[in-house]
Design an enzyme around this catalytic site. Structure first.
Site, PDB file in Angstrom:
ATOM      1  N   GLY A  12     -14.012  -1.479  11.075  1.00 11.89           N
ATOM      2  CA  GLY A  12     -12.794  -2.225  10.778  1.00 11.89           C
ATOM      3  C   GLY A  12     -11.620  -1.271  10.664  1.00 11.89           C
ATOM      4  N   GLY A  94     -11.779  -1.895  -2.009  1.00 10.33           N
ATOM      5  CA  GLY A  94     -10.429  -2.209  -1.557  1.00 10.33           C
ATOM      6  C   GLY A  94     -10.349  -3.576  -0.913  1.00 10.33           C
ATOM      7  CB  THR A  95     -12.947  -6.155  -0.313  1.00  8.82           C
ATOM      8  OG1 THR A  95     -13.738  -5.288   0.499  1.00  8.82           O
ATOM      9  CG2 THR A  95     -13.019  -7.568   0.222  1.00  8.82           C
ATOM     10  CB  THR A  96      -7.561  -8.249  -0.852  1.00 10.33           C
ATOM     11  OG1 THR A  96      -7.401  -8.416   0.570  1.00 10.33           O
ATOM     12  CG2 THR A  96      -7.049  -6.877  -1.259  1.00 10.33           C
ATOM     13  CG  PHE A 121      -6.933   2.304  -2.850  1.00 11.95           C
ATOM     14  CD1 PHE A 121      -7.508   2.877  -3.964  1.00 11.95           C
ATOM     15  CD2 PHE A 121      -7.529   1.173  -2.310  1.00 11.95           C
ATOM     16  CE1 PHE A 121      -8.652   2.357  -4.548  1.00 11.95           C
ATOM     17  CE2 PHE A 121      -8.678   0.633  -2.866  1.00 11.95           C
ATOM     18  CZ  PHE A 121      -9.244   1.224  -3.996  1.00 11.95           C
ATOM     19  CG  HIS A 150       0.070  -7.327   5.067  1.00 12.02           C
ATOM     20  ND1 HIS A 150       0.742  -7.867   3.984  1.00 12.02           N
ATOM     21  CD2 HIS A 150      -0.461  -6.154   4.635  1.00 12.02           C
ATOM     22  CE1 HIS A 150       0.614  -7.051   2.945  1.00 12.02           C
ATOM     23  NE2 HIS A 150      -0.105  -6.008   3.314  1.00 12.02           N
ATOM     24  CG  HIS A 151      -2.649  -6.446  10.128  1.00  9.19           C
ATOM     25  ND1 HIS A 151      -3.778  -7.213  10.295  1.00  9.19           N
ATOM     26  CD2 HIS A 151      -2.857  -5.716   8.995  1.00  9.19           C
ATOM     27  CE1 HIS A 151      -4.641  -6.956   9.328  1.00  9.19           C
ATOM     28  NE2 HIS A 151      -4.107  -6.045   8.523  1.00  9.19           N
ATOM     29  CE  LYS A 154      -3.239  -8.876   3.239  1.00  8.17           C
ATOM     30  NZ  LYS A 154      -4.519  -8.213   2.904  1.00  8.17           N
ATOM     31  N   GLY A 160      -3.149  -9.127  -1.772  1.00  3.98           N
ATOM     32  CA  GLY A 160      -3.558  -8.728  -3.116  1.00  3.98           C
ATOM     33  C   GLY A 160      -2.475  -7.944  -3.826  1.00  3.98           C
ATOM     34  CB  THR A 161      -0.067  -5.366  -2.663  1.00  2.00           C
ATOM     35  OG1 THR A 161      -1.127  -4.496  -2.238  1.00  2.00           O
ATOM     36  CG2 THR A 161       1.056  -4.541  -3.272  1.00  2.00           C
TER      37      THR A 161
END
Length: 262
Positions: A12, A94-96, A121, A150-151, A154, A160-161
């Site tokens: 990924g 880091g998965t959302t 991160f 985002h791209h 997503k 999440g941010t």
């Protein structure tokens, strides 16, 4: 000290970034990497063979890494962390896109091995969130709007941010019943105290977050723009190195940035 890591979701976008970034660091070595769609170890990323995800349990037992680094999906992430925890391996997640039940399951696993979960991160994002907290406190009553871009691949929205930023604004306002308005359509005048939320998906944009505070004939804009996924990969690996010798518990990226022990 060199920290040994296992990487899931290896082909990924973020999995590749983690493997490529790890290849350039002296404090990290990759024990193994897996991906759900891999059928054999013929594919490689940054010189690391990508194994089938079905071999994860056996690879974990054979290689005994210090930390799992996971950027996959909520269901698979929960499974990987459960297996890692049972083996006494720490996890950086880091998965959302987790729901309340999924995140609670991770928190329960953290009783048995350290788990560090973060929506982002990037050290710059940590600085952005701190700045938002201060600005909102200093500008009571100002209208707040949060926009993230985002791209086009997503899946979760808002990001999440963005959710972290929204929670920061709500906490700074100390409102018991905050109102989030996602986009606007038709007759939609702004109500007092609401927070506008907007998610955009386009092209290959890595990630951008903007907070707009407006009132009293002035406006403040706070923005973070990531130009490369390597920013997040570096942060995730910093987190893995920091987490390797920790006691079981639930951690977040600010713990790493601020150098805290709790």
């Amino acid at each position: 000290m060199t920290v040994s890591i296992a990487v899931t979701g290896a082909t990924g976008q973020m999995g590749r970034a983690v493997l490529e970034t790890a290849d350039s660091r002296a404090d990290v070595e990759v024990a193994f990497a897996v991906n759900r769609d891999a059928t054999d170890a013929s594919e490689s990323v940054a010189g690391i063979a990508v194994e089938p995800a079905r071999e994860f349990d056996a690879l974990l037992a054979d290689h005994r890494p210090d930390v799992l680094v996971d950027f996959t999906g909520p269901a698979s992430s929960q499974n990987y962390v459960a297996v890692a925890t049972e083996a006494g391996v720490a996890s950086v997640v880091g998965t959302t896109g987790f729901g309340d039940e999924g995140e609670q399951a991770l928190r329960e696993l953290a009783q048995y091995a350290p788990v560090l979960k973060a929506a982002n991160f990037g050290r710059g994002v940590h600085a952005l969130v701190s700045a938002v907290e201060s600005a909102v406190a200093d500008l009571p009553g100002y209208d707040a709007e949060v926009t993230e871009t985002h791209h086009n691949r997503k899946r979760d929205a808002p990001s999440g941010t963005a959710k972290t930023i929204l929670e920061t604004i709500e906490d700074a306002r100390e409102e018991s019943d905050p109102q989030r308005v996602h986009g606007r359509e038709g007759e939609a005048p702004r109500e007092q105290g609401e927070i506008g939320v907007h998610a955009r998906r386009a092209g290959t944009i890595t990630g951008e977050h903007e907070v707009l505070l407006a009132g009293n004939h002035e406006e403040v804009r706070l923005t973070h723009r990531a130009e490369d996924r390597g920013v997040f990969a570096e942060g995730a690996l910093d987190a893995a190195v920091w987490l390797a010798d920790r006691e079981p518990g639930w951690y977040d990226f600010p713990d790493v940035v601020e150098g805290g022990d709790q």
